[in-house]
Write a protein that holds these residues in place. Structure first.
Motif, PDB file in Angstrom:
ATOM      1  N   CYS A  22       0.835  -1.209   0.000  1.00 65.10           N
ATOM      2  CA  CYS A  22       0.000   0.000   0.000  1.00 65.10           C
ATOM      3  C   CYS A  22       0.866   1.255   0.000  1.00 65.10           C
ATOM      4  O   CYS A  22       0.593   2.223  -0.721  1.00 65.10           O
ATOM      5  N   PHE A  23       1.930   1.227   0.809  1.00 60.93           N
ATOM      6  CA  PHE A  23       2.843   2.371   0.840  1.00 60.93           C
ATOM      7  C   PHE A  23       3.479   2.581  -0.530  1.00 60.93           C
ATOM      8  O   PHE A  23       3.571   3.713  -1.021  1.00 60.93           O
ATOM      9  N   ALA A  24       3.932   1.485  -1.162  1.00 58.00           N
ATOM     10  CA  ALA A  24       4.586   1.596  -2.460  1.00 58.00           C
ATOM     11  C   ALA A  24       3.639   2.153  -3.519  1.00 58.00           C
ATOM     12  O   ALA A  24       4.039   2.956  -4.364  1.00 58.00           O
ATOM     13  N   CYS A  25       2.376   1.717  -3.477  1.00 54.70           N
ATOM     14  CA  CYS A  25       1.390   2.226  -4.440  1.00 54.70           C
ATOM     15  C   CYS A  25       1.228   3.736  -4.313  1.00 54.70           C
ATOM     16  O   CYS A  25       1.182   4.456  -5.310  1.00 54.70           O
ATOM     17  N   ILE A  26       1.159   4.219  -3.080  1.00 56.52           N
ATOM     18  CA  ILE A  26       1.019   5.654  -2.855  1.00 56.52           C
ATOM     19  C   ILE A  26       2.315   6.380  -3.202  1.00 56.52           C
ATOM     20  O   ILE A  26       2.320   7.424  -3.848  1.00 56.52           O
ATOM     21  N   PHE A  27       3.443   5.788  -2.795  1.00 56.03           N
ATOM     22  CA  PHE A  27       4.753   6.418  -2.965  1.00 56.03           C
ATOM     23  C   PHE A  27       5.105   6.622  -4.433  1.00 56.03           C
ATOM     24  O   PHE A  27       5.622   7.671  -4.826  1.00 56.03           O
ATOM     25  N   PHE A  28       4.810   5.623  -5.275  1.00 54.45           N
ATOM     26  CA  PHE A  28       5.180   5.701  -6.687  1.00 54.45           C
ATOM     27  C   PHE A  28       4.063   6.232  -7.580  1.00 54.45           C
ATOM     28  O   PHE A  28       4.277   6.442  -8.769  1.00 54.45           O
ATOM     29  N   SER A  29       2.876   6.451  -7.036  1.00 56.27           N
ATOM     30  CA  SER A  29       1.740   6.857  -7.865  1.00 56.27           C
ATOM     31  C   SER A  29       1.767   8.328  -8.256  1.00 56.27           C
ATOM     32  O   SER A  29       1.167   8.721  -9.250  1.00 56.27           O
ATOM     33  N   GLY A  30       2.424   9.167  -7.465  1.00 54.62           N
ATOM     34  CA  GLY A  30       2.432  10.604  -7.735  1.00 54.62           C
ATOM     35  C   GLY A  30       1.242  11.344  -7.166  1.00 54.62           C
ATOM     36  O   GLY A  30       1.108  12.559  -7.355  1.00 54.62           O
ATOM     37  N   LEU A  31       0.369  10.636  -6.445  1.00 58.70           N
ATOM     38  CA  LEU A  31      -0.832  11.271  -5.898  1.00 58.70           C
ATOM     39  C   LEU A  31      -0.509  12.315  -4.853  1.00 58.70           C
ATOM     40  O   LEU A  31      -1.257  13.279  -4.677  1.00 58.70           O
ATOM     41  N   LEU A  32       0.595  12.150  -4.127  1.00 58.22           N
ATOM     42  CA  LEU A  32       0.938  13.061  -3.037  1.00 58.22           C
ATOM     43  C   LEU A  32       2.068  14.015  -3.408  1.00 58.22           C
ATOM     44  O   LEU A  32       2.669  14.626  -2.528  1.00 58.22           O
ATOM     45  N   GLN A  33       2.341  14.151  -4.706  1.00 57.79           N
ATOM     46  CA  GLN A  33       3.408  15.061  -5.124  1.00 57.79           C
ATOM     47  C   GLN A  33       3.027  16.494  -4.775  1.00 57.79           C
ATOM     48  O   GLN A  33       2.043  17.035  -5.268  1.00 57.79           O
ATOM     49  N   SER A  34       3.780  17.109  -3.881  1.00 65.53           N
ATOM     50  CA  SER A  34       3.431  18.432  -3.370  1.00 65.53           C
ATOM     51  C   SER A  34       4.613  19.019  -2.619  1.00 65.53           C
ATOM     52  O   SER A  34       5.522  18.296  -2.196  1.00 65.53           O
TER      53      SER A  34
END
Length: 254
Positions: A22-34
Motif C-alpha cells: 500500500c505504501f509503495a502504491c502511494i509512494f510511486f503513484s504521484g498522488l501526493l506530489q506536493s
C-alpha cells in the motif's frame, strides 16, 4: 527455456507485506506530489532536483543608471552541449533517481510487497496485458519516470521473475506514453491550460482526466497489439529466446 514468474516468487504473505504494498502504491503513484508536508510520501518529491547555476547576467538601464540586474540560470549541464560528453552529464542526472528507486524497491521487496502485488494484480495483469502481477509496482514507478521503470524491470528480469516474452510486453507497456504522469502533467496539462479560448470563453473543452484516460488506454492497446503480433507472426519467439537463454546459461557455467 522460459521461466514461470509465478513459481519463482516468494510465498510470503503477511500484514507487513500488505502495508509495504500500500505504501509503495502511494509512494510511486504521484498522488501526493506536493511541496506541502505530505510530499515526503512521494517518490519524485523526495528524489528532488539539482540546483541551478547562473549562466548569464543582463542589466536594464534607464537614464544612464542600472535599474535592474537579471540573472539567467540553467542546470549544471549548461546549454549547447553535444556528443558523448553531454550524454554523460545527462546520464549523471538520472543516477540519483534510479539508485534511490532501486533502494526503495529492495526494501519493499524484503517486506513482502512484491508477493502481495503478484497475488492481487495477477488476475488483472495476466489477461489484460499478458504479464504477471509482480509487475504492478514497477508499472506504477514507470508512470512517474521511465528510467525508474527500466531499472526495476531489469531487476525483475535479472532475478528471473520475468521471462523474455513478458519482458517484451511489459517494455511495450512502459514505452507507450512513457512517464505518463510526470510528462503529461509537466507538458500536456500546461498545453491544455494555455490553449486558445473557445467561442464561449472557456479554455478548452477537453479535461485533463480524459486525456490521461486516453493515454492509459493507448498503453493497453499498444501492448495487446504487440501481443497479437507475437501470437500471429512470431510463433518462434519462445524457441529463439529459449535458445538464447540456454547459450547464456552455458556461457555463465564456463
Amino acid at each position: 527455456m522460459t521461466t514461470d514468474s509465478s513459481s519463482n516468487s516468494s510465498s510470503k504473505w503477511s500484514l507487513t507485506g500488505v502495508i509495504a504494498f500500500c505504501f509503495a502504491c502511494i509512494f510511486f503513484s504521484g498522488l501526493l506530489q506536493s511541496k506541502e508536508w505530505w510530499g515526503i510520501f512521494d517518490f519524485l518529491t523526495l528524489a528532488g532536483n539539482f540546483g541551478k547555476v547562473v549562466h548569464s547576467v543582463s542589466t536594464k538601464v534607464a537614464d544612464g543608471h542600472v535599474v535592474e540586474v537579471v540573472a539567467k540560470t540553467t542546470s549544471f549541464r549548461g546549454s549547447g552541449g553535444a556528443g558523448a560528453t553531454d550524454g554523460f552529464l545527462f546520464a549523471l542526472t538520472l543516477a540519483p533517481m534510479v539508485i534511490f528507486a532501486m533502494g526503495v524497491f529492495a526494501i519493499i521487496e524484503h517486506l513482502g510487497a512484491l508477493e502481495v502485488a503478484r497475488r492481487l494484480m495477477e488476475p488483472l495483469f495476466r489477461p489484460l496485458l499478458g504479464i504477471p502481477g509482480i509487475c504492478g509496482l514497477t508499472a506504477l514507478g514507470s508512470f512517474q519516470t521511465v528510467d525508474v521503470g527500466a531499472a526495476m524491470t531489469n531487476d525483475l528480469m535479472a532475478r528471473k521473475l520475468l521471462n523474455r516474452r513478458e519482458k517484451t510486453l511489459f517494455t511495450q507497456f512502459q514505452f507507450c506514453a512513457g512517464g505518463l504522469l510526470t510528462n503529461f502533467l509537466m507538458t500536456g496539462a500546461v498545453l491544455l491550460a494555455t490553449a486558445a479560448a473557445t467561442h464561449d470563453g472557456t479554455i478548452t473543452t477537453t479535461s485533463i482526466g480524459l486525456v490521461l484516460v486516453v493515454n492509459f488506454v493507448m498503453k493497453i492497446l499498444a501492448t495487446n497489439l504487440l501481443r497479437l503480433y507475437m501470437a500471429l507472426f512470431d510463433k518462434t519467439f519462445d524457441e529463439r529466446t529459449a535458445s538464447m537463454e540456454a547459450q547464456l546459461t552455458a556461457a555463465d557455467a564456463r
